[in-house]
Each structure stands twice: as structure tokens, then as C-alpha cells.
Design a protein around this motif. Structure first.
Motif, PDB file in Angstrom:
ATOM      1  N   LYS A 124     -26.257 -31.348 -24.052  1.00 38.10           N
ATOM      2  CA  LYS A 124     -27.313 -31.274 -25.065  1.00 38.10           C
ATOM      3  C   LYS A 124     -27.790 -29.835 -25.143  1.00 38.10           C
ATOM      4  CE  LYS A 124     -31.138 -32.653 -22.002  1.00 38.10           C
ATOM      5  NZ  LYS A 124     -32.254 -33.627 -21.831  1.00 38.10           N
ATOM      6  N   ASN A 125     -28.391 -29.477 -26.278  1.00 38.94           N
ATOM      7  CA  ASN A 125     -28.920 -28.124 -26.393  1.00 38.94           C
ATOM      8  C   ASN A 125     -30.264 -28.027 -25.686  1.00 38.94           C
ATOM      9  OD1 ASN A 125     -30.565 -29.507 -28.156  1.00 38.94           O
ATOM     10  ND2 ASN A 125     -30.009 -28.324 -29.976  1.00 38.94           N
ATOM     11  N   ALA A 126     -30.829 -26.815 -25.627  1.00 41.06           N
ATOM     12  CA  ALA A 126     -32.041 -26.590 -24.830  1.00 41.06           C
ATOM     13  C   ALA A 126     -33.214 -27.425 -25.302  1.00 41.06           C
ATOM     14  CB  ALA A 126     -32.410 -25.108 -24.845  1.00 41.06           C
ATOM     15  N   SER A 127     -33.332 -27.616 -26.614  1.00 42.91           N
ATOM     16  CA  SER A 127     -34.467 -28.382 -27.146  1.00 42.91           C
ATOM     17  C   SER A 127     -34.235 -29.887 -27.066  1.00 42.91           C
ATOM     18  CB  SER A 127     -34.730 -27.995 -28.601  1.00 42.91           C
ATOM     19  OG  SER A 127     -33.647 -28.384 -29.427  1.00 42.91           O
ATOM     20  N   GLY A 128     -32.979 -30.298 -26.808  1.00 52.74           N
ATOM     21  CA  GLY A 128     -32.664 -31.720 -26.750  1.00 52.74           C
ATOM     22  C   GLY A 128     -32.479 -32.367 -28.100  1.00 52.74           C
ATOM     23  N   SER A 129     -32.452 -31.565 -29.160  1.00 51.33           N
ATOM     24  CA  SER A 129     -32.342 -32.130 -30.508  1.00 51.33           C
ATOM     25  C   SER A 129     -30.917 -32.547 -30.852  1.00 51.33           C
ATOM     26  CB  SER A 129     -32.840 -31.119 -31.544  1.00 51.33           C
ATOM     27  OG  SER A 129     -32.077 -29.923 -31.492  1.00 51.33           O
ATOM     28  N   VAL A 130     -29.930 -32.000 -30.148  1.00 51.70           N
ATOM     29  CA  VAL A 130     -28.534 -32.368 -30.374  1.00 51.70           C
ATOM     30  C   VAL A 130     -27.900 -32.689 -29.023  1.00 51.70           C
ATOM     31  CG1 VAL A 130     -26.286 -31.656 -31.290  1.00 51.70           C
ATOM     32  CG2 VAL A 130     -28.392 -30.814 -32.354  1.00 51.70           C
ATOM     33  N   SER A 131     -27.249 -33.844 -28.924  1.00 52.02           N
ATOM     34  CA  SER A 131     -26.623 -34.222 -27.663  1.00 52.02           C
ATOM     35  C   SER A 131     -25.398 -35.082 -27.939  1.00 52.02           C
ATOM     36  CB  SER A 131     -27.611 -34.988 -26.780  1.00 52.02           C
ATOM     37  OG  SER A 131     -28.032 -36.182 -27.414  1.00 52.02           O
ATOM     38  N   GLY A 132     -24.511 -35.145 -26.959  1.00 50.43           N
ATOM     39  CA  GLY A 132     -23.308 -35.949 -27.098  1.00 50.43           C
ATOM     40  C   GLY A 132     -22.284 -35.528 -26.070  1.00 50.43           C
ATOM     41  N   ILE A 133     -21.008 -35.753 -26.390  1.00 46.72           N
ATOM     42  CA  ILE A 133     -19.938 -35.351 -25.490  1.00 46.72           C
ATOM     43  C   ILE A 133     -19.031 -34.347 -26.191  1.00 46.72           C
ATOM     44  CG2 ILE A 133     -19.974 -37.496 -24.155  1.00 46.72           C
ATOM     45  CD1 ILE A 133     -17.490 -38.383 -25.776  1.00 46.72           C
ATOM     46  N   VAL A 134     -18.462 -33.423 -25.426  1.00 46.38           N
ATOM     47  CA  VAL A 134     -17.580 -32.410 -25.980  1.00 46.38           C
ATOM     48  C   VAL A 134     -16.365 -32.272 -25.071  1.00 46.38           C
ATOM     49  CG1 VAL A 134     -18.798 -30.511 -24.805  1.00 46.38           C
ATOM     50  CG2 VAL A 134     -17.435 -30.036 -26.862  1.00 46.38           C
ATOM     51  N   TRP A 135     -15.189 -32.153 -25.667  1.00 46.84           N
ATOM     52  CA  TRP A 135     -13.968 -31.959 -24.902  1.00 46.84           C
ATOM     53  C   TRP A 135     -14.064 -30.673 -24.090  1.00 46.84           C
ATOM     54  CZ3 TRP A 135      -8.935 -29.391 -26.635  1.00 46.84           C
ATOM     55  CH2 TRP A 135      -7.886 -29.686 -25.731  1.00 46.84           C
ATOM     56  N   ASN A 136     -13.668 -30.705 -22.827  1.00 45.41           N
ATOM     57  CA  ASN A 136     -13.885 -29.566 -21.930  1.00 45.41           C
ATOM     58  C   ASN A 136     -13.191 -28.291 -22.390  1.00 45.41           C
ATOM     59  OD1 ASN A 136     -11.334 -28.980 -19.877  1.00 45.41           O
ATOM     60  ND2 ASN A 136     -11.318 -31.062 -20.690  1.00 45.41           N
ATOM     61  N   LYS A 137     -12.093 -28.402 -23.156  1.00 41.77           N
ATOM     62  CA  LYS A 137     -11.364 -27.215 -23.582  1.00 41.77           C
ATOM     63  C   LYS A 137     -12.054 -26.477 -24.737  1.00 41.77           C
ATOM     64  CE  LYS A 137      -8.083 -27.897 -20.632  1.00 41.77           C
ATOM     65  NZ  LYS A 137      -7.916 -26.980 -19.467  1.00 41.77           N
ATOM     66  N   TYR A 138     -13.077 -27.085 -25.333  1.00 44.59           N
ATOM     67  CA  TYR A 138     -13.782 -26.447 -26.439  1.00 44.59           C
ATOM     68  C   TYR A 138     -14.980 -25.615 -25.989  1.00 44.59           C
ATOM     69  CZ  TYR A 138     -11.163 -28.975 -30.027  1.00 44.59           C
ATOM     70  OH  TYR A 138     -10.180 -29.447 -30.857  1.00 44.59           O
ATOM     71  N   LYS A 192     -16.155 -21.998 -27.116  1.00 45.84           N
ATOM     72  CA  LYS A 192     -15.071 -21.094 -26.764  1.00 45.84           C
ATOM     73  C   LYS A 192     -14.532 -20.373 -27.998  1.00 45.84           C
ATOM     74  CE  LYS A 192     -11.424 -21.367 -23.316  1.00 45.84           C
ATOM     75  NZ  LYS A 192     -10.630 -22.326 -22.509  1.00 45.84           N
ATOM     76  N   SER A 193     -14.522 -21.067 -29.127  1.00 42.88           N
ATOM     77  CA  SER A 193     -14.028 -20.503 -30.380  1.00 42.88           C
ATOM     78  C   SER A 193     -14.740 -21.218 -31.521  1.00 42.88           C
ATOM     79  CB  SER A 193     -12.516 -20.695 -30.482  1.00 42.88           C
ATOM     80  OG  SER A 193     -12.207 -22.075 -30.616  1.00 42.88           O
ATOM     81  N   SER A 194     -14.197 -21.077 -32.697  1.00 42.90           N
ATOM     82  CA  SER A 194     -14.818 -21.769 -33.839  1.00 42.90           C
ATOM     83  C   SER A 194     -14.407 -23.231 -33.928  1.00 42.90           C
ATOM     84  CB  SER A 194     -14.445 -21.063 -35.147  1.00 42.90           C
ATOM     85  OG  SER A 194     -14.976 -19.758 -35.166  1.00 42.90           O
ATOM     86  N   ALA A 195     -13.453 -23.641 -33.105  1.00 43.86           N
ATOM     87  CA  ALA A 195     -12.963 -25.020 -33.166  1.00 43.86           C
ATOM     88  C   ALA A 195     -13.830 -25.953 -32.342  1.00 43.86           C
ATOM     89  CB  ALA A 195     -11.516 -25.075 -32.673  1.00 43.86           C
ATOM     90  N   GLY A 196     -13.720 -27.237 -32.619  1.00 41.41           N
ATOM     91  CA  GLY A 196     -14.353 -28.231 -31.771  1.00 41.41           C
ATOM     92  C   GLY A 196     -15.592 -28.851 -32.348  1.00 41.41           C
ATOM     93  N   ALA A 197     -15.964 -29.976 -31.734  1.00 42.06           N
ATOM     94  CA  ALA A 197     -17.137 -30.706 -32.201  1.00 42.06           C
ATOM     95  C   ALA A 197     -17.739 -31.504 -31.053  1.00 42.06           C
ATOM     96  CB  ALA A 197     -16.755 -31.646 -33.341  1.00 42.06           C
ATOM     97  N   ILE A 198     -18.973 -31.899 -31.244  1.00 44.33           N
ATOM     98  CA  ILE A 198     -19.658 -32.784 -30.309  1.00 44.33           C
ATOM     99  C   ILE A 198     -19.691 -34.179 -30.934  1.00 44.33           C
ATOM    100  CG2 ILE A 198     -21.891 -33.300 -29.245  1.00 44.33           C
ATOM    101  CD1 ILE A 198     -22.320 -30.282 -29.033  1.00 44.33           C
ATOM    102  N   SER A 237     -19.450 -42.829 -27.543  1.00 45.81           N
ATOM    103  CA  SER A 237     -18.265 -43.672 -27.720  1.00 45.81           C
ATOM    104  C   SER A 237     -17.153 -42.988 -28.515  1.00 45.81           C
ATOM    105  CB  SER A 237     -18.664 -44.973 -28.420  1.00 45.81           C
ATOM    106  OG  SER A 237     -19.270 -44.685 -29.673  1.00 45.81           O
ATOM    107  N   HIS A 238     -17.398 -41.734 -28.881  1.00 46.17           N
ATOM    108  CA  HIS A 238     -16.421 -40.938 -29.629  1.00 46.17           C
ATOM    109  C   HIS A 238     -16.036 -41.591 -30.960  1.00 46.17           C
ATOM    110  CE1 HIS A 238     -13.265 -38.069 -30.474  1.00 46.17           C
ATOM    111  NE2 HIS A 238     -13.468 -37.449 -29.317  1.00 46.17           N
ATOM    112  N   THR A 239     -17.013 -42.181 -31.618  1.00 45.98           N
ATOM    113  CA  THR A 239     -16.769 -42.803 -32.924  1.00 45.98           C
ATOM    114  C   THR A 239     -17.425 -42.032 -34.065  1.00 45.98           C
ATOM    115  OG1 THR A 239     -18.700 -44.218 -32.599  1.00 45.98           O
ATOM    116  CG2 THR A 239     -16.540 -45.122 -31.969  1.00 45.98           C
ATOM    117  N   LYS A 240     -18.295 -41.096 -33.712  1.00 45.44           N
ATOM    118  CA  LYS A 240     -19.025 -40.363 -34.739  1.00 45.44           C
ATOM    119  C   LYS A 240     -19.218 -38.909 -34.330  1.00 45.44           C
ATOM    120  CE  LYS A 240     -23.429 -40.358 -37.260  1.00 45.44           C
ATOM    121  NZ  LYS A 240     -24.759 -40.993 -37.382  1.00 45.44           N
ATOM    122  N   LYS A 241     -18.908 -38.006 -35.257  1.00 46.75           N
ATOM    123  CA  LYS A 241     -19.116 -36.582 -35.006  1.00 46.75           C
ATOM    124  C   LYS A 241     -20.604 -36.260 -35.127  1.00 46.75           C
ATOM    125  CE  LYS A 241     -16.214 -33.641 -36.835  1.00 46.75           C
ATOM    126  NZ  LYS A 241     -15.556 -32.743 -37.814  1.00 46.75           N
TER     127      LYS A 241
END
Length: 396
Positions: free
Chosen positions: A101-115, A54-60, A64-68
Motif C-alpha cells: 500500500k502507499n504511505a497514505s493507505g489510499s491505494v493497496s493490493g498485490i504486485v508481482w515482485n518483478k515489477y 522498476k519501470s513503466s510496466a506493471g500494475a497493482i 484475488s487478482h481479478t481487478k486492476k
């Protein structure tokens, strides 16, 4: 050819504190060493759906939300595919996340819905006036921006010149050891120019191999012109003009409809005139489209694949002179990205052309691609973004 940068400094992700309430929080949780642990309250599978930042903010984060896992700002054109809604409890508050996850599956995780926001990520290059990404295997343009607009291309022109050198050798009409006459006074002065030089003609002849490397790696203009004359069969400006005719004939044989050559080196006619190498053409520069440059590059890679070995040399000595490769996507250079495996191909710059660059690489599990950016201000960062987009979207 010394070049601009991209990639701005990161914004801090997940910055506000949960508000207390029964409904899901509208603020992202604070992440710190003293934070309470996150607990998964519920996970609901959903139909695979595309989202983008949505913007430049946020992370995946990991599950368990212990590691970015990744900052969203470093994936400006990535589409994230959500497969589940995850409700996390942090203290007394709850928040909704997407499992992505991205299209290639190389990056995956959880992201806050507002980001993130629904839909595929729009992709664009801010600075390049024209650009192309070509799949070498399928010979299809998989991404374009003004691909058929002919523009000045500066030293990218040398790809056609050097291809014709290789063609002459392949036809048995010369060898790497063949001697090229470099006694012309104009070319010697050109080699000493503070603006257009780069490889001095200290002798009256060099081998084809020496001048080929000077033209490819250092982008020597006088080396390219001398080689063109050699291909055409002589060592005077008249043979330079004949060679330029050969460049245009080769473009016609390849059915390139947006290519017009007036220079073997890529220098403009007004710049060549003081050295005796203007051909009096109606156009001041070589005008070639991004799509046509991609085709010339593909022919070179397919027909003479060892260009990738030479084009990946970062620096070397020829006749005691250092040849410097200005491709800053090569290993150890400022914009290098290991996964892209960039091993070529050619930089270029003049005032009318702006910064131009042909890049090529082959990411593991994908086809080789050729990318072209013309009249750019951030040619390496935009090339890297384009390559990542092509691969992350599985376009090649």
C-alpha cells in the motif's frame, strides 16, 4: 501561459505467460477473460519494507487478482510498503507477489515482485529549474529543488503587488470601490498590446476591485502597474518607481533574502521601456527564489484568505471584457485532479522566466500546501506530481 502536457500513454501490464515449473515463475501472468483463476497458495507476513516501481510496466491488483487497482506508471514517485509475501497459483505455475500500500493507505493490493525494486522511490522534477513545496500550517519547506536560487518570475510578481493593494485597504487607506486613475497613454497602449495586453483601459478610471481581478485572474500587466501607482499615492511613472521600492521594502520586512523587484507586473525592463515604465534598473527582471515566492504566497493566503475564492474563478466579465484564468489545475481543466482540491494561485510566463506557477490546495486530512515551480516546461503536470508526492508521503 497556454501550457504543455505530461503523462505519457500507458504500457500494458502483466504481459507474459507463466512458464511451467516447480519454482516460482519469473514471468508475469496474462490477465484476460479466459484466464484460469488465481489461487492463493501461501501468505507470509514480513517486516514492513519500502519498494518502488522498476519501470513503466506493471500494475497493482486486488487480493484475488481479478481487478486492476492501479497502473504503476501513474504513480511515478510513490513508495509502496510491503507487509506480506503472497504466492499465487495460476494454472500449474506459481508466482510471488507483495502485498503493498502507499504511505497514505489510499491505494493497496498485490504486485508481482518483478515489477518493483527495494527502497524508497526517488522523487524529482525533470523540467523545473527551481521548485518548493511549503506546508502552510507549519511554514516548513517539505520538498525543494534549488529553493534559494533567484530567477526571473514573470507574473508571479503580481502576488506581491496585489498583496500590497490588500494591505492598503486593510490599513483603511482605500476601499474596493476606490477609483484608480488609468488615463496614462502608455498603460492604455500596453493594455492593447497583442503580446503584453489582456485588459484594455477603455476608461480613465476603474475601481480597485476591477483592476485587482484583472491582475489576478487575467494577469493584466497594465492593471498591476496602475494598482501599484495607486498604492504609492499617485498615477504617474514616478509613483510606479516608488511602488517598486515598497515591494522591496516588504520583502525585507519578511526577511526574504533572495528577492529583488524592478517591476510591478513582472514584465522585463526592456519590454516596459516602450510604454514609459522602465525604471532604469541594473537588473532587467524581478529575481526571486522559489522559497521566497512560497513565503509571499503564504502571507497572502494567511492574511487575506479570500484570495482563494478569487483565484479559483475560471473566467468572468469585467467592463464587458472576459478575464480568463490560465490555471489548468482548476476543476474542469485539463490537469484537474479532484483529490488535490487546487484553488489557486498564479501563473506566469515570459521568455527569460519560462513557465512559472504557484499552486495551492488542501487534500482532505492534510495541511494546505503551496507549491512553486520556476522556469518549467510542464508546470501543471510537475506541480500535480509534486503535490501528490507530498501527500502520498505524508509530508503535509
Amino acid at each position: 501561459m497556454k501550457l504543455n502536457q505530461f503523462l505519457r500513454t500507458a504500457l500494458v501490464a502483466c504481459a507474459a505467460v507463466f512458464t511451467i515449473g516447480v519454482s516460482l515463475s519469473t514471468q508475469a501472468p496474462t490477465v484476460s477473460a479466459s484466464s484460469a483463476t488465481y489461487k492463493t497458495v501461501a501468505t507470509t507476513s514480513i517486516k514492513k519494507a519500502p519498494y518502488h516501481k522498476k519501470s513503466s510496466a506493471g500494475a497493482i491488483y486486488n487480493a484475488s487478482h481479478t481487478k486492476k487497482v492501479a497502473n504503476l506508471k501513474t504513480y511515478p514517485y510513490t513508495t509502496w510498503y510491503a507487509t506480506a509475501k503472497v504466492t499465487l497459483k495460476h494454472g500449474s505455475s506459481k508466482a510471488l507477489y507483495y502485498k503493498v500500500k502507499n504511505a497514505s493507505g489510499s491505494v493497496s493490493g498485490i504486485v508481482w515482485n518483478k515489477y518493483v525494486t527495494p527502497g524508497k522511490s526517488p522523487f524529482g522534477l525533470k523540467y523545473a529549474k527551481s521548485a518548493v513545496a511549503l506546508d502552510v500550517n507549519t511554514n516548513n519547506n517539505v520538498w525543494t529543488k534549488n529553493p534559494n536560487t533567484a530567477r526571473p518570475i514573470a507574473s508571479l510578481s503580481k502576488l506581491m503587488t496585489l498583496y500590497l493593494v490588500r494591505q492598503k485597504i486593510a490599513q483603511g487607506k482605500g476601499t474596493w470601490s476606490s477609483k484608480v486613475n488609468t488615463s496614462n497613454a502608455g498603460l492604455k497602449r500596453l493594455g492593447k498590446s497583442n503580446v503584453f495586453g489582456g485588459f484594455k483601459f477603455n476608461h480613465n478610471s476603474y475601481t480597485v476591485r476591477q483592476l485587482y481581478l484583472a491582475g489576478l485572474i487575467e494577469s493584466s500587466n497594465n492593471a498591476a502597474i496602475a494598482l501599484g501607482q495607486w498604492v504609492a499615492g499617485g498615477s504617474t511613472p514616478a509613483y510606479n518607481k516608488k511602488f517598486i521600492g515598497m515591494m522591496n521594502n516588504q520583502a525585507s520586512e519578511w526577511h526574504l533574502k533572495h528577492s529583488s523587484f524592478v517591476s510591478a507586473s513582472g514584465m522585463e525592463q526592456n519590454s516596459l521601456q516602450p510604454y514609459g515604465y522602465s525604471i532604469g534598473a541594473s537588473k532587467n527582471a524581478n529575481y526571486v527564489s522559489a522559497s521566497d515566492i512560497a513565503q509571499i504566497s503564504r502571507h497572502f493566503i494567511v492574511d487575506y484568505n479570500d484570495i482563494l475564492t478569487d483565484a479559483s474563478v475560471k473566467s468572468m466579465k469585467v467592463d464587458g471584457q472576459t478575464l480568463h484564468n490560465y490555471n489548468n489545475l482548476l476543476p474542469g481543466r485539463k490537469y484537474y485532479q479532484k483529490s488535490l482540491k487546487v484553488d489557486g494561485l498564479k501563473t506566469g510566463y515570459t521568455d527569460p522566466a519560462g513557465y512559472c506557477f504557484v499552486g495551492t490546495g488542501r487534500k482532505s486530512g492534510h495541511d494546505r500546501i503551496v507549491t512553486v515551480v520556476l522556469h518549467d516546461e510542464n508546470e501543471f503536470t510537475e506541480t500535480r506530481s509534486l503535490m501528490n508526492y507530498v501527500y502520498n508521503q505524508n509530508l503535509a
